[in-house]
Design a protein around this motif. Structure first.
Motif, PDB file in Angstrom:
ATOM      1  N   UNK A  41      11.445   0.242   1.590  1.00 43.78           N
ATOM      2  CA  UNK A  41      11.888   1.285   0.846  1.00 43.78           C
ATOM      3  C   UNK A  41      13.473   1.118   0.531  1.00 43.78           C
ATOM      4  N   UNK A  42      14.118   0.344   1.416  1.00 42.22           N
ATOM      5  CA  UNK A  42      15.635   0.044   1.084  1.00 42.22           C
ATOM      6  C   UNK A  42      15.528  -0.933  -0.050  1.00 42.22           C
ATOM      7  N   UNK A  43      14.808  -1.959   0.260  1.00 41.46           N
ATOM      8  CA  UNK A  43      14.830  -3.132  -0.864  1.00 41.46           C
ATOM      9  C   UNK A  43      14.206  -2.449  -2.147  1.00 41.46           C
ATOM     10  N   UNK A  44      13.377  -1.477  -2.277  1.00 42.16           N
ATOM     11  CA  UNK A  44      13.225  -1.067  -3.503  1.00 42.16           C
ATOM     12  C   UNK A  44      14.092  -0.093  -4.145  1.00 42.16           C
ATOM     13  N   UNK A  45      14.694   0.726  -3.325  1.00 38.42           N
ATOM     14  CA  UNK A  45      15.618   1.680  -3.725  1.00 38.42           C
ATOM     15  C   UNK A  45      16.906   0.980  -4.211  1.00 38.42           C
ATOM     16  N   UNK A  46      17.382  -0.220  -3.291  1.00 39.32           N
ATOM     17  CA  UNK A  46      18.310  -1.150  -3.884  1.00 39.32           C
ATOM     18  C   UNK A  46      18.327  -1.842  -5.215  1.00 39.32           C
ATOM     19  N   UNK A  92       0.796  -1.460  -0.003  1.00 40.95           N
ATOM     20  CA  UNK A  92       0.142   0.104   0.031  1.00 40.95           C
ATOM     21  C   UNK A  92       0.828   1.178   0.014  1.00 40.95           C
ATOM     22  N   UNK A  93       2.163   1.146  -0.222  1.00 43.72           N
ATOM     23  CA  UNK A  93       2.997   2.373  -0.273  1.00 43.72           C
ATOM     24  C   UNK A  93       3.385   2.653  -1.836  1.00 43.72           C
ATOM     25  N   UNK A  94       3.842   3.839  -2.264  1.00 50.54           N
ATOM     26  CA  UNK A  94       4.255   4.221  -3.526  1.00 50.54           C
ATOM     27  C   UNK A  94       5.523   4.712  -3.467  1.00 50.54           C
ATOM     28  N   UNK A  95       6.439   4.400  -4.286  1.00 52.70           N
ATOM     29  CA  UNK A  95       7.749   5.077  -4.397  1.00 52.70           C
ATOM     30  C   UNK A  95       7.958   5.490  -5.929  1.00 52.70           C
ATOM     31  N   UNK A  96       7.774   6.718  -5.902  1.00 48.65           N
ATOM     32  CA  UNK A  96       7.923   7.471  -7.122  1.00 48.65           C
ATOM     33  C   UNK A  96       9.283   8.081  -7.507  1.00 48.65           C
ATOM     34  N   UNK A  97      10.129   7.713  -6.647  1.00 46.91           N
ATOM     35  CA  UNK A  97      11.765   8.254  -6.597  1.00 46.91           C
ATOM     36  C   UNK A  97      12.362   7.181  -7.503  1.00 46.91           C
ATOM     37  N   UNK A 116       7.413  12.852  -0.839  1.00 44.46           N
ATOM     38  CA  UNK A 116       9.040  13.068  -0.649  1.00 44.46           C
ATOM     39  C   UNK A 116       9.688  12.070  -1.527  1.00 44.46           C
ATOM     40  N   UNK A 117       9.310  10.791  -1.700  1.00 48.71           N
ATOM     41  CA  UNK A 117      10.089   9.996  -3.005  1.00 48.71           C
ATOM     42  C   UNK A 117      10.234  10.517  -4.157  1.00 48.71           C
ATOM     43  N   UNK A 153      11.685   7.660   6.100  1.00 50.96           N
ATOM     44  CA  UNK A 153      12.163   8.072   7.501  1.00 50.96           C
ATOM     45  C   UNK A 153      11.186   9.619   7.603  1.00 50.96           C
ATOM     46  N   UNK A 154      11.411  10.370   6.339  1.00 48.92           N
ATOM     47  CA  UNK A 154      10.394  11.527   6.578  1.00 48.92           C
ATOM     48  C   UNK A 154       8.960  11.175   6.788  1.00 48.92           C
ATOM     49  N   UNK A 155       8.477  10.130   6.100  1.00 49.31           N
ATOM     50  CA  UNK A 155       6.833   9.862   6.709  1.00 49.31           C
ATOM     51  C   UNK A 155       6.803   9.154   8.029  1.00 49.31           C
ATOM     52  N   UNK A 156       7.752   8.304   8.403  1.00 47.68           N
ATOM     53  CA  UNK A 156       7.445   7.679   9.961  1.00 47.68           C
ATOM     54  C   UNK A 156       7.922   8.821  11.134  1.00 47.68           C
ATOM     55  N   UNK A 157       8.551   9.534  10.952  1.00 49.26           N
ATOM     56  CA  UNK A 157       9.291  10.622  11.830  1.00 49.26           C
ATOM     57  C   UNK A 157       8.641  11.881  11.904  1.00 49.26           C
ATOM     58  N   UNK A 158       8.275  12.413  10.563  1.00 48.78           N
ATOM     59  CA  UNK A 158       7.851  13.832  10.287  1.00 48.78           C
ATOM     60  C   UNK A 158       6.703  13.939   9.626  1.00 48.78           C
TER      61      UNK A 158
END
Length: 344
Positions: A242-247, A80-85, A144-145, A132-137
């Motif tokens: 997100x780490x796996x996706x970015x990797x 249910x998350x979207x990575x546009x980066x 953000x991505x 980190x931006x979503x979970x902390x701020x």
């Protein structure tokens, strides 16, 4: 029930993905017909140009980065998350993969492994900034991505345009990677990147189907609040996803640089549009990894077949992009209609 309504209800019972592809093919054929072309010849050229024995290596070569970027979008989408980066993450991976063999000593095979791993780690860590931006701020990862891609692309462009530019050329690019540090060639345009991406794809499917982490990710996709109540550490899970996706995005950049371009060229990784085609393929499969892989391969066949169609029939290859858009749009409309009926 009227005689007209029965065929419509049977049509709506067709699974959504095959139905979307069918609608896309029909509407694309009508566009070709209206423009004065022959739809049968156009589609025959696409099939022949992508799946014929002489054309298949090109399709597989195009499928490697496209399937990779499909997984980049599909893994977060499963939860249910979207990575546009993906663009920024891929560019970081490509630059790191180019710099490692240029500035580190060592035998070629070792440099290949180190370059790929360094690219994956660098891109994975950069992708976690959005989590980190979503979970902390509370900054939505969707936004953000996407925004994080711009500084990544800009910094990489500056690096290869000024301090690390190949001064023997007038272009913004690094020097050529030594031959010993390039991916081994399998046949024709295919290199060992095909095998690497195949292994990654299999691992992603196995993780999704047979591990606790895959089950928890699927539960998050169905109902994140319920998954949190059930004990799933949502913040840590988002960071890991997100780490796996970015990797994987970094891996795609590394495979292109080490396997075909042999240097990092400013803008070269972005011009084919792998990120957005991969996102459409992931949406077509609803984030399910195996379906996303097949959808990515299908879109790769459309792309390579589009070149053959343009060459053989003079019909612009942009038709293949129109087909992709129609398929995704129809799926979105159909799911929207289904949800509206459920709420009545």
């Amino acid at each position: 029930m009227s005689d007209v309504a029965r065929p419509m209800r049977r049509l709506l019972r067709i699974p959504p993905v095959p139905l979307a592809i069918l609608v896309g093919v029909v509407l694309g054929g009508l566009l070709v017909l209206v423009s004065g072309g022959n739809p049968v010849e156009a589609y025959a050229a696409i099939v022949t140009g992508s799946l014929a024995w002489d054309s298949l290596p090109n399709t597989l070569n195009w499928a490697v980065p496209l399937v990779g970027m499909t997984l980049v979008a599909a893994i977060p989408l499963r939860g249910g998350m979207i990575n546009l980066g993906g663009d920024g993450q891929m560019v970081i991976g490509g630059l790191v993969a180019a710099l490692v063999p240029l500035y580190l000593p060592g035998p070629g095979p070792l440099l290949i492994v180190v370059a790929i791993l360094a690219a994956m780690v660098a891109s994975g860590l950069y992708a976690t900034i959005a989590a980190w931006g979503e979970t902390r701020h509370g900054i939505p990862m969707l936004i953000s991505s996407l925004l994080l891609s711009y500084p990544a692309i800009g910094i990489c462009s500056y690096v290869v345009g000024f301090p690390l530019r190949d001064t023997t050329t007038g272009l913004a690019q690094t020097p050529m990677i030594p031959e010993a540090a390039r991916l081994p060639v399998l046949s024709g345009p295919l290199n060992a990147g095909l095998l690497v991406m195949l292994v990654v794809a299999v691992l992603v499917v196995l993780y999704d189907r047979f591990t606790v982490g895959g089950y928890e990710l699927r539960m998050r996709g169905l109902n994140a609040r319920f998954a949190g109540y059930g004990g799933v550490p949502l913040a840590r899970q988002m960071t890991g996803v997100m780490f796996a996706s970015g990797a994987i995005a970094g891996l795609v950049g590394a495979l292109i640089v080490l396997g075909s371009q042999f240097r990092f060229q400013d803008g070269a990784l972005l011009s084919p549009g792998y990120t957005w085609s991969g996102l459409m393929a992931a949406l077509l499969a609803g984030g399910e990894p195996l379906g996303a892989i097949l959808a990515g391969a299908f879109f790769a066949a459309l792309q390579t077949g589009g070149f053959a169609m343009q060459r053989e029939t003079s019909i612009p290859r942009v038709l293949t992009m129109v087909l992709q858009s129609i398929i995704i749009l129809f799926l979105a409309i159909r799911h929207g209609v289904g949800r509206r009926r459920e709420t009545r």
